[in-house]
Each structure stands twice: as C-alpha cells, then as structure tokens.
Scaffold this motif. Structure first.
Motif, PDB file in Angstrom:
ATOM      1  N   LEU A 193       0.853  -1.162  -0.001  1.00 48.13           N
ATOM      2  CA  LEU A 193       0.188  -0.691   0.172  1.00 48.13           C
ATOM      3  C   LEU A 193       0.386   1.231  -0.042  1.00 48.13           C
ATOM      4  CD1 LEU A 193      -3.132  -1.082   2.279  1.00 48.13           C
ATOM      5  CD2 LEU A 193      -3.081  -0.060   0.115  1.00 48.13           C
ATOM      6  N   TYR A 222      -6.624   5.672   3.252  1.00 48.40           N
ATOM      7  CA  TYR A 222      -7.291   5.426   3.937  1.00 48.40           C
ATOM      8  C   TYR A 222      -7.247   3.725   4.196  1.00 48.40           C
ATOM      9  CZ  TYR A 222      -9.292   8.944   1.783  1.00 48.40           C
ATOM     10  OH  TYR A 222      -9.356  10.252   1.022  1.00 48.40           O
ATOM     11  N   PHE A 223      -6.649   2.951   4.162  1.00 48.88           N
ATOM     12  CA  PHE A 223      -6.509   1.297   5.247  1.00 48.88           C
ATOM     13  C   PHE A 223      -5.601   1.487   5.793  1.00 48.88           C
ATOM     14  CE2 PHE A 223      -8.283   0.406   0.461  1.00 48.88           C
ATOM     15  CZ  PHE A 223      -9.564   0.713   0.649  1.00 48.88           C
ATOM     16  N   VAL A 271      -5.571   6.883  -0.433  1.00 48.10           N
ATOM     17  CA  VAL A 271      -6.794   5.907  -0.841  1.00 48.10           C
ATOM     18  C   VAL A 271      -5.944   4.800  -0.188  1.00 48.10           C
ATOM     19  CG1 VAL A 271      -7.836   3.925  -2.216  1.00 48.10           C
ATOM     20  CG2 VAL A 271      -8.163   6.247  -2.572  1.00 48.10           C
ATOM     21  N   PRO A 272      -4.675   4.936  -0.855  1.00 45.72           N
ATOM     22  CA  PRO A 272      -3.921   3.538   0.308  1.00 45.72           C
ATOM     23  C   PRO A 272      -4.011   3.682   2.369  1.00 45.72           C
ATOM     24  CG  PRO A 272      -2.851   3.711  -1.741  1.00 45.72           C
ATOM     25  CD  PRO A 272      -3.811   4.634  -1.376  1.00 45.72           C
ATOM     26  N   GLY A 321      -5.896   2.572   9.549  1.00 45.56           N
ATOM     27  CA  GLY A 321      -7.199   1.924   9.997  1.00 45.56           C
ATOM     28  C   GLY A 321      -6.526   0.489  10.340  1.00 45.56           C
ATOM     29  N   SER A 328      -9.122   6.017  10.688  1.00 48.17           N
ATOM     30  CA  SER A 328      -9.691   5.589   9.075  1.00 48.17           C
ATOM     31  C   SER A 328     -11.441   6.120   9.047  1.00 48.17           C
ATOM     32  CB  SER A 328      -9.505   4.700   8.470  1.00 48.17           C
ATOM     33  OG  SER A 328     -10.006   4.097   7.817  1.00 48.17           O
TER      34      SER A 328
END
Lengths: 109, 324, 176, 462
Positions: free
Chosen positions: D101, D133-134, D130-131, D137, D149
């Motif tokens: 990511l 966001y992951f 976008v990576p 969290g 997140s």
C-alpha cells in the motif's frame, strides 16, 4: 437544450448531497450522498464535453472527448470511493456495532 | 448507425410498436413453452419449502417491495429482447422493415447490464423468503451470482476482440457465410452456457429449493417466469454471438436473397434461427437439471476457482493469438 | 427539440426526486433504492446526450456493482438493529442553510457566464464505444494504467482492513 | 516516469510476495531494496537517463522540480522504512500488504508531482490517499485507528467530490475544452465565472488535502488515532506530494489570474498559521500537537505560493526537506516512547542523552532556529515575500506565529532536560544502535543543510 439547465440540475444534486453530508448521521447514507455529489460532477463533465463539441475551436473534436473519458475515470473513482467506504464502514461497525458518526466525536480528547 | 440518422416518422413508430408487441408476445409464448417442456419432460420436482413467510428485515411493508422487484425483474429480462436482431428484414409494400427494436452500438454491454441487474431480484427474493440463516443465504447467492456474471463477462470479451464491435448486428453479419464464432471460442461458449444455466433459475440453489413454493404464489410464479424468459433470451443471445444468429448454415444467404427476395429469406432464416435456439435452450435445460444435483457451495467453488480462471486464460490466449 | 425537452424534464424531475429520497428517507434501504433510481436517471441524461457507452457503464458499474455492494453492506449493518440517534436540531438547520447558500452562490456565480451559453446538439460520434476505446488505449493510456493501480490498491486495502485473524473484541466491552 | 513504473511494479510485487514470504523480516528487506531502487531510478531520471520511454501523450510531464520533490519523498520513506520498518510489520498480520500500500501511495505521489492534465491530477491524488485510508485503520487492535480511518475517509471522499466538481467547472469554463493544465490559459480570455467557481472549489479540495486551516479538522484526530508510523508517512510524504500538486496547479494553470486567488490563499495561510500554532500549545498528546504543527507548517508553505519568486521556490524546497526530515525524526522518537504525552519525554536527556540531543535538533529545526535547515527554509520563504510589495503585515504574522511555535516545541526540550523521568527505566523501550545512528544522520543532515543550503536548492535550476 441549453447547457444552463444541466448546470443548474447538477448544482441542485450537488447541494442536496452536501446537505445530506451535513445533516445525516448514518455513515452509509453519508457515503450515498457523497456518491450523489460525484454523480453530479460526472453529469456536468459529459454536458460540457457535448458543449465543447458543438463549439470545436482550434483543436479538433477529439479534444472534446476528454470530458467523456474523464467521466469514465470519474465513474471508476466513484466506485473506488464506494468500495473503500463500505470496507471502512464495515470495519468500523465490527468494532463499535454502529454506523453512527456521532461516535467519531469521541476521538476529541 | 455512425453518422447517418434515421428520421422519425409515423410509419417507423408504428413499425417499432408492432415489433415490440410481437417480440414480447413471442418471448412470453416461448417462455411458457419452455416451462411446459421443463415440467413435462425433464421431470418436475415441486419444491417443498417452508410454508410461512418470515418477517422481513426491512419493516412492515415488504410485500409491495418484493412484488415490485418481481415485476421489475420480469420487465428488465424482457428488455434484453430490444437489442437482439430477430432477422434481417421484411418487405412490406415498398418498405424495408428491419427486425430489431433498437440498434445500438453497445448491444452486448446492454444485455450484460440487464443480466447483471437480475441480482436485485435474487436479493429481494431471498431477503424476504429465507428464514434460517438469511444472511448466509444472501451471501451465498451473491457469491454465486457474481462468479457467474463475472465469468460470462470475461467470456464475451475475447469475442468482442475478434469481432471488433459491440453491435450484435455486426457480430452476426461477420459470421454470415463464414466460420461461426463457436469454432474460435469454444471455451467462451461453454462458459456462457454454464453461466446462463445457473443464473436463469431463480430457485437454483439450496436456499432456493427451500423457498420454492413458499407463499406469495403470484410472485413466485413471476420469478419462475422470469427465469424462463431469461433462459429463452439468453439462448437467443448465445445463438447470435456464437452460432451465427439467424444465418442459414451451408448456404450463402446473399445468393438466397438475390434469388427469392427478402420475405422468403426471412422465413428461411426464421426457421434456422428457431432451430438453433431450440437446440441451445434444450442444452441449457439439460445443464440446469444436471447442475441441480450439486450443492451450492460446490458451484461457488467451481465458479471462482475453475470457471473464472478458465475465462481469464481464454482471454489472455485470444489476446496473444490476435496480436501475434 | 420537443421530445428532448420533455425527456429532459422528466429525467430531471426523477433525478431530483431520487436525490431527495436519498436525503430524507428514514430507512437506509430506501436511500439505496433511491440512489439506484438516480443512477438510472443520470444514465438517461447520458443517452439524451448521445453518450451511450457512458450510460451503460454507469448502469453496470454504479447501479449494478456499487448498488449491490451497498445493499450487502446494509444487510450486514442492519442485521444488528440499533436505535438511530438524531442529530441536534440546530446543527441540522445549519447544515440545510449552508448547503442552500452553496447552491445559491454556485448558481449565481455561473449564471453570469453568459458568453458560454451554448446549445447542445444531438448526434455526434464521440460517445461511441469504438472512439472511446481508441482514445482510451492511445492518448489516455497512462491514466488507464494509473486507474488500474488505484483499483488494485483498493483490493489490497480491503483485504488488509477486513480480514483479520485475531478475534474481534466483545461488543459489550466497547464503552460508548 | 521511472518512479511511477518502479513503484507500481514493486507494489504489485510486494502484494504477490505476501503469499510467498510469510516471514516478515524478508518483507522489510524487500521493501528497503525496492525503496533504494526507486530512489536510484528517480535520481537516474533526474540526471536525464530515463529507463523507460514511451509516448504518454503529455499526460504526465516530468520536470526536474517534481523529480526533486520525489527524491525528498522517497528519501523520507526510505528513512521511515529503516527507522520503523519493524513497526510497519507489526501493524497487523499482513506485513507485505502494508508495504504494498505504501508503494502504491508513493506511485500516487509521483503522479501528483508530475501531472500535466487535470485528469492525472485527480487520479494521482486519489491514488495517493486511497491506500492511506486503509493504512490508517490497519491496526485492528486499536479502536482509535479505525475511527480515524472512517473520519479521514468520509471527509476525504467529500472533498474528492468537490475537487471533481471543480474540475468539471474548469473544463466547462475554458473555451478550448482541454484538460491540459497549460492549455487552460486564462490570461487570454477575460475572467470566466465558471472557471473562477471551479478554481474556488479546487482550492478548497486541495487545501483539505494539505490540511490547511478551514479544512484542517480531520488532521489532529487522524494523526492521533493512527499508528505512529502511518502518521509519520502522512506528515512527511503525503503532505509533500499534495503540496507540490497544489503548488504546480496554482503556479502554472492559475498563474495568470493570481490577483483573483491571492486573497483567498492569504486567508487560508494566515488561518493555518494562527489556528495551528495557537491550538498546538494546549494539546496534551504530542501526536496531536505535531498534527497542529503540520497544519501550521502547511500555512507557512503556502507563503511560498503567494510570493511566487525564485527565492520563494528555494524556500519551498528547503522548507519541505527540513520539515519532512524533522517530522520523520520526531515521529520515530515518539514511536519508541512509553506514552504519547509530554511525560514520555521527561528525563530523556538523562536516560538517553544522544537521542535527546538529536530530538532537540529536530525541534530546533522545526521551530526555525538559526544554524538549522528549518531556519533557512522559513527565512527564504519570508525573503521571497519581502521581494513583493505590501506583504509586511503577512511577514509580521508569520514571524509571530514562528515565535509562538517555539512555546510548544521548547516545552518538549524542557521536559527532556529539566524534568525527572516519569516512567520507570524498565518501561522505556530500548533504542537500538542503528536507530540512534539513523537519528544522528538525520540531525546531521539538518545541520548541514542549515550551513550549506545550496546542496539542496541548487538542483531546482538543474
């Protein structure tokens, strides 16, 4: 069809989406409202692409198709955002058993 | 329809309306006939499911929604017929009537989209009928449906690469007096058959068998009818894609047209088309019956681990062959 | 003009009604269904503008795939019912007023753009699938690859955030 | 182009490698190797030997300016990997995927620094965040992480939609119907209301991505909630990428209508500096405090965009370099502390004098004390402003906010040297020798840049 009709329609949808984001508390509905905002943007892109095509300037009509291709990528981005959102919301739900964003305020101090 | 635009006049509107009614009627009759054949010859197994309707997850008025979903599913299935070309043309008086309701350059994608929308009907059905382990049932259904629809989508792509068009009329005319696509794309054809067999049966899975025959008689009947409509229309679609559509085998259609005129050719083509469709639908019915023996989890496993990789390999292989 | 005009108003009304449906409906299910209706209305607009490929992609991707994702998300979430908390009233009113202001400001700003008043003309080739395909694989190849990476990163990320082999904590132990 | 291809390929390779290498140490080594390769490839392109060449139809335009910042971002990420590689592994049980990511996000950063159309700008920013966001969290033992997140995602997606709307309006407004940022030439036509509206929306979205003031509300919670490594990556690398995208957009596309956006941008900058610095004083958690510091710093960076001169550009380079290094060092130290409040730092001067010294250097650089790189960065930015007319009051506000920032930075230094340790010695995690050496190297670089800034700034004229 005048472009302004479409522009006003897109703004209407966009601000309904903003209203939803500001007033609703359910994370899933929030996500739907964000998708609604993105849909308004996509609609506008296609409208302007058509508009530029009728007024092809120094560039050829190929220039105008950029709007439609951008709309294609924007649809993809909307899908990406939706899937990300569902994943994150579900992970959040698994921890708290709720999708209410009031919970987020607990982070502050 | 690049560049030239058909002028809309009254005759065209009447023609299209007649065509729509005729096609809908045809689809209806075909679906009833297939249903009869299915029940009569391929042995009926009336579902013995739970009789009571469990309370729904979404409050007190699910009935309207479920009924609406059933009707919508039927309508959406019938809408597949709008982009299928049913023949070349008919001559009435001095007017050439082309036998498609709408010729769009994205016909294949349109059919895929309508097929994909069928998932909502399945969800509504299971959501309202299945009582035990509802979420498990919903997820199994979704998994199976997505596996089949994805595999079908992937199976069509090599064909589109061969034909370089998404217009069904183009795809058929490319096969006219030439080699049928099935000889280039046998794996794709098989995958399409399998996928259609699974998708067209609303109560295919274990959960389905449990819910078959549960209350909501009319709704259930509608779901069943939707299944048969889908079977017929997808059979037509597969015929058009892989078996040359209304094209008459071993004979040059062009020569026939020159010799006998358009109307005779239409009748001959109709016979050829019906024959092909009957064959495909028979194979589909048989496949459905065979697959019914297997457990749903096995089907899901096959779908994800066997059929989708096979479709991907087919796609990659076709791409390599086309480029090389 | 006539038919296009009438269709425009029908589709716009439908889109507006669906958007309001997302906004005001109490149950999330009806929000999701309204969203699907909205997607269809917008696809109808695309078809009016002769962008059939985009219309069908919109239906396939957003109504077909994303709507189903939303439904499944809803199934997972609503299977554990909990009472929905209502936001404080003055916050709501503030939100409504803010977004209405945004609408007014946006519309007012754009309404001055009289030089851009352009008529849409139906019937051009750029929405056709072969043209879009050509563009996508020649001029827009780099964005195409980047968007592939974007989808891949979402795939990886979803696995990262959803699949955890550790047992989830007891829901009762979470203090609210 | 090198950087984009290498980072994308390496991200995919790490993703697939996650199946092969269950042993996590291997993944760190592979990630570090990939990072070195990425840095090398980027430098090769900088010295005009691109490995790959194909006609991208000018969708991306690689400039030495963007490559320079790529180098800073990649070097920062390499430092993060070397310092905190083990922390990334132990976020959860997907060690390879986390690195994957991060590589995807770096790909987004390199797209965002070299875009040439609005389309690639949009996609680059999406790929960049976008990576994250992951990643934010990813620590699933921690409830705060996933809350952060969700908060980051909801606000981020909202502003992504706003950016999309802005882009649509800009596309509609310009008469050429072009997405290329250089073709949206505004000087030639009169100011178009549609483009102005789009620009304001785009400004709001971009200001959100760099966490500038009216749109900063997500930053403190997110920095506080995530694992420390991720906040380090966020503050040092993603901020840099987003700011460069911002800078490039407003200096090329909207460069000709500067009077129109100047007031807005000045407001944003002043608000960021004031709100960030003042609120940071009252924070208990050091991570929150640093988040507000990030907000203040991005306000400061925007001054470089307002001044718009060569000195300002040098200032931006130097400031970004010093700020990224300082933040990476600070977060690395925090990740080794027993707690995230000021108590964690108490008595560090006695327990671990070397690390305390290096931390002080980071803090001095972030404050902008002479002889450090941070000082020169801020000085150049202010000098760039002074070259223009009528920015005296802005310079005064910036200087005051700098002085205010000293209050909370010096609180940490005071705690390290003049307070007794709160936590028992056993509770303090051990800092390995290599960790300390790396911190020393960062501190040395900061001092070196403070003395000889040319080694960083001269490259922007390359």
């Amino acid at each position: 069809m005048l472009t302004h009709f479409y522009v006003v329609l897109a703004f209407l949808l966009f601000s309904i989406g903003v209203m939803g984001v500001l007033t609703r508390r359910n994370a899933l509905v929030l996500l739907l409202c964000i998708e609604l905002m993105m849909s308004a943007g996509i609609l506008l892109l296609v409208v302007f692409s058509k508009m530029h095509l009728t007024h092809a300037n120094s560039f050829s009509g190929a220039q105008a198709s950029q709007g439609q291709i951008f709309a294609l990528f924007a649809i993809m981005a909307a899908a990406v955002i939706g899937i990300t959102g569902i994943a994150v919301i579900f992970a959040f739900f698994r921890k708290t058993r709720s999708v209410d964003i009031n919970f987020l305020n607990r982070l502050k101090n | 329809m690049k560049g030239n635009y058909v002028t809309i006049d009254l005759a065209l509107v009447i023609e299209k309306l007649v065509l729509i009614i005729a096609v809908t009627f045809l689809v209806w009759v075909a679906a009833r006939m297939i249903a009869m054949a299915d029940r009569k010859w391929l042995h009926p197994s009336p579902g013995t499911g739970v009789k009571d309707i469990s309370e729904s997850l979404f409050g007190a008025t699910p009935r309207l929604l479920v009924k609406a979903a059933a009707v919508l599913m039927l309508v959406v299935s019938i809408m597949i017929s709008t982009v299928i070309p049913w023949g070349e043309a008919v001559r009435i008086g001095s007017r050439n009537v082309s036998l498609f309701i709408a010729r769009v350059d994205i016909g294949v994608l349109l059919i895929l989209a309508f097929l994909w929308l069928g998932i909502y009907g399945g969800i509504a059905q299971r959501w309202s009928y299945v009582k035990n382990d509802r979420i498990g049932a919903l997820f199994r259904f979704g998994s199976l449906f997505i596996a089949c629809a994805l595999a079908m989508g992937l199976a069509i792509v090599p064909l589109l690469m061969l034909a370089a068009s998404t217009d069904l009329q183009n795809i058929i005319s490319l096969q006219k007096d030439a080699v049928w696509n099935i000889f280039y794309q046998l794996p794709g054809f098989l995958i399409m058959l399998l996928g259609t067999a699974v998708l067209s049966k609303p109560s295919f899975t274990n959960d389905g068998r449990r819910i078959a025959g549960a209350g909501f008689g009319s709704v259930n009947a509608m779901y069943n009818l939707t299944g048969y409509v889908l079977l017929f229309l997808m059979g037509t679609f597969i015929t058009a894609l892989y078996l040359g559509g209304y094209e008459i085998p071993f004979v040059s259609d062009l020569a026939l047209r020159r010799r006998f005129g358009v109307n005779v050719l239409f009748i001959l083509q109709g016979i050829s088309f019906s024959f092909k469709i009957i064959m495909v639908v028979a194979i589909l019915l048989w496949t459905r019956r065979v697959l019914e023996r297997y457990d749903e989890s096995i089907l899901i496993r096959w779908g994800w681990k066997l059929i989708i990789p096979a479709a991907l390999i087919n796609l990659a292989g076709t791409a390599v062959v086309l480029v090389a | 003009m006539g038919a296009t005009f009438i269709l425009f108003w029908i589709l716009s009304t439908l889109a507006f009604a669906a958007a309001m449906g997302i906004l005001v409906s109490k149950k999330e299910l009806y929000s999701v269904l309204s969203f699907i209706v909205l997607v269809f209305a917008i696809s109808g607009h695309f078809i009016l503008m002769n962008a059939q490929f985009l219309a069908i992609v919109n239906i396939l991707v957003v109504a077909g795939a994303l709507g189903v994702m939303f439904l499944y998300g809803l199934i997972l979430v609503r299977s554990h019912r909990d009472s929905e908390q209502v936001k404080i009233l003055y916050m709501r009113i503030a939100g409504v007023i803010a977004s209405l202001l945004l609408l007014i400001v946006l519309t007012a700003a754009v309404s001055k753009a009289s030089q851009n008043e352009v008529v849409l003309r139906p019937g051009t080739w750029i929405g056709h699938v072969d043209k879009i395909g050509e563009e996508l694989f020649s001029r827009f190849f780099v964005p195409f690859v980047i968007s592939g990476l974007l989808l891949l990163s979402v795939l990886v990320g979803t696995v990262v955030i959803i699949i955890n082999r550790e047992p989830a904590p007891d829901p009762k132990s979470v203090t609210l | 182009m090198n950087a984009i291809i290498i980072s994308g390929v390496w991200g995919v390779a790490m993703m697939l490698g996650g199946v092969l290498f269950r042993r996590s140490h291997t993944t760190v080594f592979i990630a570090i190797a990939g990072m070195i390769l990425l840095l090398a490839g980027n430098l090769m392109e900088f010295f005009s030997t691109p490995l790959f060449s194909f006609d991208g139809f000018e969708m991306l335009k690689v400039s030495s300016f963007g490559l320079h910042f790529n180098t800073i971002a990649f070097f920062g990420t390499l430092l993060i990997f070397l310092l905190n590689g083990k922390d990334i592994e132990t976020l959860g049980n997907h060690s390879a995927e986390y690195f994957s990511l991060i590589f995807f996000s770096l790909c987004g950063v390199s797209v965002a620094t070299s875009y040439n159309t609005l389309l690639t700008l949009f996609l680059g920013i999406e790929l960049m965040v976008v990576p994250l966001y992951f990643l934010v969290g990813s620590d699933n033992r921690n409830l705060k992480g996933i809350e952060a997140s969700l908060k980051m995602f909801l606000t981020g997606a909202f502003f992504s939609a706003i950016i999309l709307m802005g882009i649509a309006l800009i596309y509609g407004g310009n008469s050429l119907g072009s997405m290329y940022i250089t073709f949206i030439s505004l000087g030639k036509v009169d100011v178009n209301p549609m483009i102005m509206t789009g620009m304001v929306l785009l400004l709001a979205g971009m200001a959100f991505k760099v966490s500038a003031a009216p749109f900063h509300f997500w930053a403190p919670d997110v920095y506080d909630g995530t694992p420390t490594v991720v906040s380090s990556f966020l503050s040092a690398v993603v901020q840099v990428g987003a700011f460069i995208a911002f800078y490039k957009l407003f200096s090329t596309t909207f460069g000709q209508i500067k009077p129109q956006w100047q007031t807005l941008l000045v407001t944003v900058a002043v608000l960021s500096m004031v709100i960030g610095n003042v609120t940071a004083i009252f924070q208990q958690s050091i991570k929150r405090m640093l988040a507000y510091a990030v907000i203040a710093q991005s306000g400061f960076l925007l001054l470089g965009l307002i001044s718009f001169s060569d000195v300002g550009r040098e200032g931006v380079v130097l400031f970004i370099g010093s700020y990224a290094l300082g933040m990476i060092g600070m977060f690395a130290v925090i990740s080794r502390l027993p707690d995230y409040t000021i108590d964690g730092f108490s008595g560090l001067g006695k327990l671990n004098p070397g690390v305390a010294l290096f931390t002080s250097i980071f803090l001095l650089s972030l404050t902008g004390i002479p002889l450090t790189a941070g000082f020169l960065g801020k000085l150049y930015l202010l000098l760039g402003l002074a070259a223009g007319q009528g920015w005296g009051w802005l310079i005064i506000i910036a200087s005051i906010s700098m002085a205010v920032s000293a209050v909370y930075y010096f609180r940490i230094i005071r705690a390290m040297y003049f307070r007794e340790p709160v936590h028992p010695v056993e509770g303090v995690p051990e800092m390995r020798v290599s960790f300390r050496w790396l911190l020393g190297i960062i501190a040395a670089i900061l001092i070196l840049l403070g003395l000889v800034p040319d080694i960083l700034t001269s490259w922007i004229y390359y």
